[in-house]
Design a protein around this motif. Structure first.
Motif, mmCIF file in Angstrom:
data_model
loop_
_atom_site.group_PDB
_atom_site.id
_atom_site.type_symbol
_atom_site.label_atom_id
_atom_site.label_comp_id
_atom_site.label_asym_id
_atom_site.label_seq_id
_atom_site.Cartn_x
_atom_site.Cartn_y
_atom_site.Cartn_z
ATOM 1 N N LEU A 16 -26.986 -12.335 -13.377
ATOM 2 C CA LEU A 16 -26.373 -12.539 -14.684
ATOM 3 C C LEU A 16 -26.703 -11.380 -15.604
ATOM 4 O O LEU A 16 -25.830 -10.889 -16.332
ATOM 5 N N ASP A 17 -27.956 -10.919 -15.508
ATOM 6 C CA ASP A 17 -28.362 -9.777 -16.327
ATOM 7 C C ASP A 17 -27.506 -8.556 -15.998
ATOM 8 O O ASP A 17 -27.004 -7.856 -16.894
ATOM 9 N N LEU A 18 -27.368 -8.352 -14.722
ATOM 10 C CA LEU A 18 -26.571 -7.198 -14.288
ATOM 11 C C LEU A 18 -25.156 -7.283 -14.816
ATOM 12 O O LEU A 18 -24.593 -6.328 -15.372
ATOM 13 N N LEU A 19 -24.605 -8.461 -14.649
ATOM 14 C CA LEU A 19 -23.225 -8.650 -15.093
ATOM 15 C C LEU A 19 -23.122 -8.450 -16.595
ATOM 16 O O LEU A 19 -22.171 -7.865 -17.098
ATOM 17 N N HIS A 20 -24.145 -8.915 -17.250
ATOM 18 C CA HIS A 20 -24.138 -8.776 -18.690
ATOM 19 C C HIS A 20 -24.187 -7.320 -19.075
ATOM 20 O O HIS A 20 -23.485 -6.872 -19.982
ATOM 21 N N ASP A 21 -25.031 -6.574 -18.351
ATOM 22 C CA ASP A 21 -25.093 -5.135 -18.609
ATOM 23 C C ASP A 21 -23.731 -4.494 -18.446
ATOM 24 O O ASP A 21 -23.267 -3.711 -19.294
ATOM 25 N N ILE A 22 -23.093 -4.834 -17.345
ATOM 26 C CA ILE A 22 -21.768 -4.255 -17.087
ATOM 27 C C ILE A 22 -20.809 -4.650 -18.194
ATOM 28 O O ILE A 22 -20.021 -3.838 -18.703
#
Lengths: 74, 852
Positions: A16-22
Motif C-alpha cells: 500500500l505504501d508503494l502504491l501510495h508513493d506511485i
C-alpha cells in the motif's frame, strides 16, 4: 499463525505504501484510505479504468456541490 | 454484489463529504458509480505491464521534464512487483494511471474508447456527459483541436454534414442509386464513365477527406451498376449464349451476396443511428455503438473485399461484350494465372461455373458425336449447309450402293460431292473459341473424336454402336474444369475408341482395303492378264474414231475381259463397280485417246477415295494404259519380224535395213521395259507397301487414313508421271515420254509398211522365179520401178522415226538425270545403262564434227 498473519499485514502495508508513493508521484491526489479501498475493489475484480472514471466523477460531483453550497448557504 | 456496493459507498462518503448528510444524493451517486463500473470503458486492453510502465513513464516525463520522477517510478514499480500481496498489480497501476491522466484534462486521452477515430459530429466523447448538467465548454475540460475546429465551423455557419446522412447516401451509391448529397451524373460523352457529384448544400460542407473516401466507395457502386446492367440486359434478350447465360447466373449469385452485405450494412447503420435519436440518456449504449456502429471508414473496410470482386466481375462483363463462347472462357482463364490468391480463387470459381455449359457440350460431342451448340459457342462449328446433308447423303449412298451400278451419271456426280467434303467441311475447328485450358493439340483430338463419332453415326449407319458407347461413357462421371487431368484421360480414351472404331468400320464393314486393292489391280493394271485380254479384245475397235464407239460395246468387252481373266475371282461387289467408258472426245480423236476404265465408289468410302483421288487414278490409268499399248505393239512387231524373217531372205539386199530396224526396236523395247519395271516395282509396289503397313497398324483417325491414302496416290502420280517439282515445267518430261510413245507407234507403223513391202517384194520375186521356171502364177501386177519408188520413202520414214526416238530418249535420259526425285534419277541410269546414250551422243557429236 499469528506470525504469518502479521507477515501478511506488513506486506500489505508495504504494498500500500508503494502504491501510495506511485500515486503521489503521478499526482492522483488520493489519500491512503481511499487508495486502499480502491485497490481492494480492483483486487475483487473491478474495472480499473471504470473505477478511475468513478473517482473522477465523484470528485467533479464534490466540486459542483461545493460550488453550489456557498450559493445555497447565502 | 454487496461488498462492492459497500466499498463504493465508503468511497463516495470519503470523496463527497456532503453525502454523509444527504442520503438521496449518496444513493444516486452510488448507483451512478455502479453504472460506470459495469460499463465497458477501456476493456479488452492487453495486460502487458511493460507497456503500461512505458505509458506511465512517458506521462511522468511530460509532467516533469527532469528524469528524476520517472526514475523513482521505475524503482517503486520494481519493488511493487516484488510484493506478493496484490494479484492484479497491472490493474492497480492502470487505475492510478488513468486517474492521473484524466485528472489532468488538458492532455488528450491516450486510450480512445473506440478504434476508429470518432466522427467529428459526435456530440461528445465523455460518457458522463448526458447526465452531467455541465456544458461541454466547462472550464475544467479542455478542448481538443478537433473541437476547436468544429466550433469554428459552427461559428462560420456551415457545419460539416453529419456522417450518418452521408453514410446513408453512400449505401445508396453502393447500389448504384444517387443519394441526396452525392449523386451519379451520367457523363455527356457516352464513352466516358459516370461521375460522382457532390451536391452543394448551403448549410453544410463535406470535408475533403470524406469526399475522397466516398469517391473510393462509390467505385464499387459504379462497377455494380455495370455488372447489373449486363445481367439485366442478358436476361431479357433472346439468343444469349449458354456460356454467357452461366456467366450471368454466376454474376447474379454474386450480386445476391452483395445485396446481403448491403442489407447487413444497412441494419448496422440503423442500429447505430437509432440510440442517438431515441434515447439520449443511455450513454452506455452510446459507447457500444462506437464499437459496432457503421462509419464511412468501417464501410470502406467492409467493402474492400467486394471492390476486388466487383472489379473482376466488371472485367468479365467488359470481356463478355465482345468475346463470345469459348473466347469468353479464354478471357476468364487468362486471370487464373494471377499472382493474387484472391483473384485466382475467384476466377477459378467463376470458371468452374462458366465452363459448365462448355463441358456439357464437350461431353455430348466426344461421347455421342452430337454437336449441341445452339449459340455456336463451342470450338467446333458446323457448316449449316452440310449439317443437313449428312442424312441425305448417307441415304442416297445406300441406294446407289444397292442398285446404282448403272444409275444415272447425275446422281453419281451429286453423290460425289458428299464423302470427303462432308468429312472435311461439315465441322470446322475454330481456334479462337478453344479454351486455353484445353490446349491446341488436345482440341484437335476432341475435334477429331467427335467428328469420327458423328461420321460413324450418320455416314456409316452405325448409330447403335455410338449409343451403346455413350451409355458406357456416361457412367464415367462428368467433366469439370477442376479436373483437367481426368478430362484429358477421358478424352484420350474416347479418341482412341472412336478412331479405332472408325478404322474398323472402314476396313471391315466397308472393305476399304478391297477397294484399294481393286483400284490397284484394275486401274493401275495390276492384273496383267486382264489388261492384256482387254487390250486384245478392245484393240481393233479403239483404233476407230472415238465417235464410233459405244458404251455398251465397251462394257460388254469389259465383261468378256473379266470373264476370261483371273479377275473373275474377285468379289462381285468389286466387279460391279468396275466400268468402262469414254472420256469427252473432240473431233478427230480415236478410241485409244478417250477410252478409260472407271471404278465407282460411294459413301462413305468416297471419304477416302474422293473424286480428286479418282481423277488421279484415271490419270495414272491413262498413262499406264498407253505404256501397255506401246509395249504390246512393240512385242507384236518383234514377233512379226522374227516370224517373218524367213520371207526377208527372199530380199537379201534389204537385210541391212532389217538389221537396223531390229537394233532400234530392241532399244525401244529396252526403254519401255525399264519404264514399266520402274513404274510397277519401284513406285507402285513400294507405295502400296507403305499404305498397307499403315492400315495394318490401325493408328490414328480417319484424317490420318485419308492422309496416308493421299500420300500413297500422290507419290505414285509424281513418280509414274515423272513430274518435276519445278513450277510451270512439271509435265515437261511426261510430254516428252508421250511424244516418244507416239514416235514408237509411228515407227511401228512404218515398219509394218516396210514389212508389207518386203512381203510383196518377195512375193513378186517368187512370181518372177515362178515364171522363170515356167510356172504360171496369178501374181503379176507390181512392176520393179514402182516398187522401188515405194521403198525409198518407207525407209526414209523408218530412219527418221528411229532417229527421232533416239533423240527423244536421249533428252528424256538427260532430263531424268537432273530430276529432283532420286527414283526418277535411277530410272535415268537404268535407261542409259553403261552410259549408252552418252556415248551415243558423243559419237553423234563426233560425226557431226567430222562432217563439218
Amino acid at each position: 499463525m499469528s506470525s504469518r498473519e502479521a507477515d501478511r499485514l506488513s506486506a500489505a502495508q508495504q504494498t500500500l505504501d508503494l502504491l501510495h508513493d506511485i500515486s503521489q508521484l503521478l499526482g492522483t491526489q488520493l489519500d491512503k484510505e481511499t487508495l486502499a479501498t480502491c485497490v481492494s475493489m480492483i483486487e475483487s475484480g473491478a474495472n480499473p479504468e471504470a473505477l478511475a472514471a468513478v473517482i473522477q466523477e465523484l470528485r467533479r460531483e464534490r466540486t459542483s456541490i461545493n460550488a453550489q453550497s456557498p450559493a445555497n448557504g447565502r | 454484489m454487496p461488498p462492492v456496493n459497500e466499498t463504493l459507498e465508503s468511497l463516495v462518503l470519503s470523496l463527497v463529504p456532503k453525502t454523509r448528510t444527504d442520503e438521496s444524493l449518496k444513493r444516486q451517486l452510488v448507483a451512478h458509480s455502479i453504472d460506470i463500473l459495469n460499463s465497458h470503458i477501456g476493456q479488452s486492453r492487453e495486460t502487458d505491464i511493460g507497456h503500461l510502465a512505458d505509458l506511465v513513464k512517458r506521462y511522468l516525463s511530460q509532467s516533469s521534464p527532469s528524469g528524476a520522477s520517472s526514475l523513482k517510478f521505475t524503482n517503486l514499480l520494481s519493488r511493487l512487483l516484488d510484493q506478493p500481496v496484490l494479484s492484479r498489480k497491472h490493474a492497480a497501476l492502470l487505475f492510478l494511471y488513468s486517474l492521473a491522466s484524466t485528472s489532468q484534462p488538458s492532455t488528450t486521452p491516450t486510450f480512445l474508447p473506440s478504434l476508429a477515430p470518432p466522427p467529428p459530429q459526435r456530440p461528445n466523447l465523455s460518457p458522463l456527459n448526458p447526465s452531467n448538467p455541465l456544458p461541454d465548454s466547462n472550464p475544467p475540460r479542455g478542448k481538443s483541436k478537433a473541437d476547436l475546429l468544429r466550433e469554428y465551423r459552427v461559428r462560420t455557419g456551415r457545419p460539416q454534414l453529419p456522417e450518418h446522412l452521408l453514410l446513408r447516401d453512400t449505401l445508396y451509391l453502393l447500389q448504384g442509386i444517387s443519394g441526396k448529397y452525392v449523386r451519379f451524373v451520367p457523363a455527356k460523352d457516352p464513352d466516358k464513365e459516370k461521375q460522382i457529384v457532390f451536391v452543394d448544400d448551403p448549410k453544410y460542407v463535406i470535408p475533403t477527406p470524406t469526399k475522397s473516401l466516398i469517391h473510393r466507395l462509390s467505385e464499387v457502386g459504379h462497377l455494380y451498376t455495370r455488372v447489373e446492367a449486363l445481367v439485366r440486359d442478358r436476361e431479357g434478350r433472346p439468343g444469349v449464349g449458354m456460356i454467357e447465360q452461366s456467366l450471368c447466373h454466376y454474376l447474379q449469385t454474386q450480386l445476391t451476396q452483395y445485396y446481403r452485405l448491403i442489407a447487413i450494412l444497412e441494419s448496422q447503420m440503423a442500429s447505430s443511428l437509432s440510440p442517438v435519436s431515441d434515447d439520449p440518456s443511455s450513454n452506455l449504449e452510446n459507447a457500444t455503438v462506437e464499437e459496432s456502429g457503421l462509419t464511412l471508414r468501417r464501410l470502406d473496410v467492409w467493402i474492400s473485399d467486394w471492390r476486388l470482386r466487383m472489379r473482376m466481375m466488371s472485367a468479365c462483363v467488359e470481356g463478355a461484350r465482345d468475346a463470345h463462347g469459348g473466347a469468353l472462357v479464354n478471357l476468364i482463364h487468362g486471370y487464373t494465372d494471377n499472382g493474387d490468391p484472391f483473384v485466382r480463387h475467384f476466377t477459378d470459381q467463376l470458371l468452374e461455373e462458366v465452363s459448365k455449359p462448355f463441358f456439357a457440350t464437350l461431353h455430348r460431342w466426344i461421347f455421342s458425336g452430337e454437336l449441341y451448340d445452339p449459340y455456336s459457342e463451342f470450338f467446333v462449328a458446323v457448316d449449316p449447309e452440310l449439317a443437313h446433308m449428312s442424312y441425305v447423303a448417307s441415304g442416297g449412298g445406300q441406294l446407289s450402293g444397292d442398285g446404282g451400278f448403272a444409275g444415272g451419271n447425275d446422281d453419281i456426280t451429286g453423290e460425289r460431292e458428299g464423302g470427303l467434303r462432308l468429312w472435311e467441311a461439315k465441322y470446322k475447328f475454330e481456334r479462337e473459341m478453344l479454351p486455353a485450358f484445353v490446349g491446341e493439340a488436345f482440341g484437335r483430338k476432341i475435334f477429331s473424336t467427335g467428328k469420327s463419332l458423328n461420321f460413324i453415326r450418320y455416314s456409316c449407319h452405325d448409330s447403335d454402336w455410338v449409343v451403346t458407347r455413350e451409355k458406357l461413357a456416361n457412367t464415367g462421371g462428368t467433366l469439370k474444369y477442376s479436373d483437367i487431368s481426368g478430362l484429358e484421360r477421358s478424352i484420350d480414351h474416347a479418341y482412341q475408341i472412336a478412331s479405332q472404331r472408325l478404322f474398323d468400320v472402314f476396313i471391315e464393314k466397308f472393305r476399304l482395303l478391297d477397294h484399294l486393292r481393286a483400284l490397284k489391280h484394275y486401274l493401275l493394271l495390276g492384273y496383267g492378264d486382264f489388261a492384256d485380254q482387254l487390250m486384245e479384245t478392245l484393240g481393233p475397235s479403239l483404233a476407230r474414231p472415238a465417235n464410233t464407239l459405244y458404251r455398251h460395246n465397251l462394257t460388254a468387252t469389259l465383261e468378256t475381259a473379266i470373264r476370261s481373266s483371273s479377275a473373275q475371282n474377285d468379289p462381285v461387289d468389286v466387279l460391279r463397280r468396275l466400268d468402262a467408258r469414254m472420256l469427252e472426245y473432240s473431233h478427230g480423236e480415236i478410241g485409244w485417246d478417250v477410252f478409260t476404265l472407271e471404278y465407282k465408289v460411294d459413301a462413305p468410302i468416297d471419304t477416302v477415295l474422293d473424286p480428286d483421288s479418282m481423277m488421279k487414278y484415271l490419270k495414272l490409268f491413262n498413262h499406264l494404259w498407253k505404256m501397255r499399248r506401246v509395249e504390246r505393239t512393240l512385242n507384236k512387231g518383234w514377233m512379226r519380224i522374227a516370224g517373218g524373217s524367213k520371207s526377208f531372205f527372199q530380199v537379201p539386199e534389204l537385210n541391212y535395213e532389217w538389221h537396223q530396224i531390229r537394233v532400234v526396236q530392241a532399244e525401244m523395247i529396252h526403254f519401255i521395259r525399264q519404264m514399266q519395271a520402274y513404274c510397277e516395282l519401284e513406285v507402285m509396289e513400294c507405295s502400296w507397301q507403305v499404305l498397307a503397313d499403315f492400315v495394318e497398324k490401325k493408328e490414328g483417325d480417319l484424317d490420318a487414313l485419308i492422309e496416308a491414302h493421299r500420300s500413297y496416290l500422290d507419290r505414285m502420280v509424281k513418280k509414274v508421271l515423272l513430274l518435276s517439282p519445278k513450277v510451270g515445267r512439271e509435265e515437261n518430261l511426261l510430254n516428252q515420254v508421250r511424244e516418244l510413245f507416239a514416235t514408237i507407234l509411228q515407227f511401228r507403223e512404218a515398219t509394218d509398211n516396210f514389212y508389207n513391202y518386203c512381203l510383196s517384194e518377195s512375193a513378186r520375186r517368187d512370181a518372177q522365179r515362178d515364171t522363170q521356171r515356167g510356172v504360171y502364177t496369178t501374181f503379176e501386177h507390181g512392176s520393179d520401178p514402182s516398187s522401188l519408188e515405194g521403198l525409198a520413202p518407207i525407209l526414209h520414214r523408218i530412219k527418221e522415226y528411229g532417229a527421232s526416238f533416239s533423240e527423244r530418249a536421249q533428252a528424256i535420259v538427260q532430263g531424268l538425270q537432273s530430276h529432283a526425285d532420286l527414283d526418277c534419277r535411277f530410272l535415268g541410269i537404268r535407261l542409259s545403262f553403261s552410259d549408252f546414250y552418252r556415248t551415243k551422243k558423243e559419237q553423234h557429236q563426233a560425226q557431226s564434227h567430222q562432217r563439218s
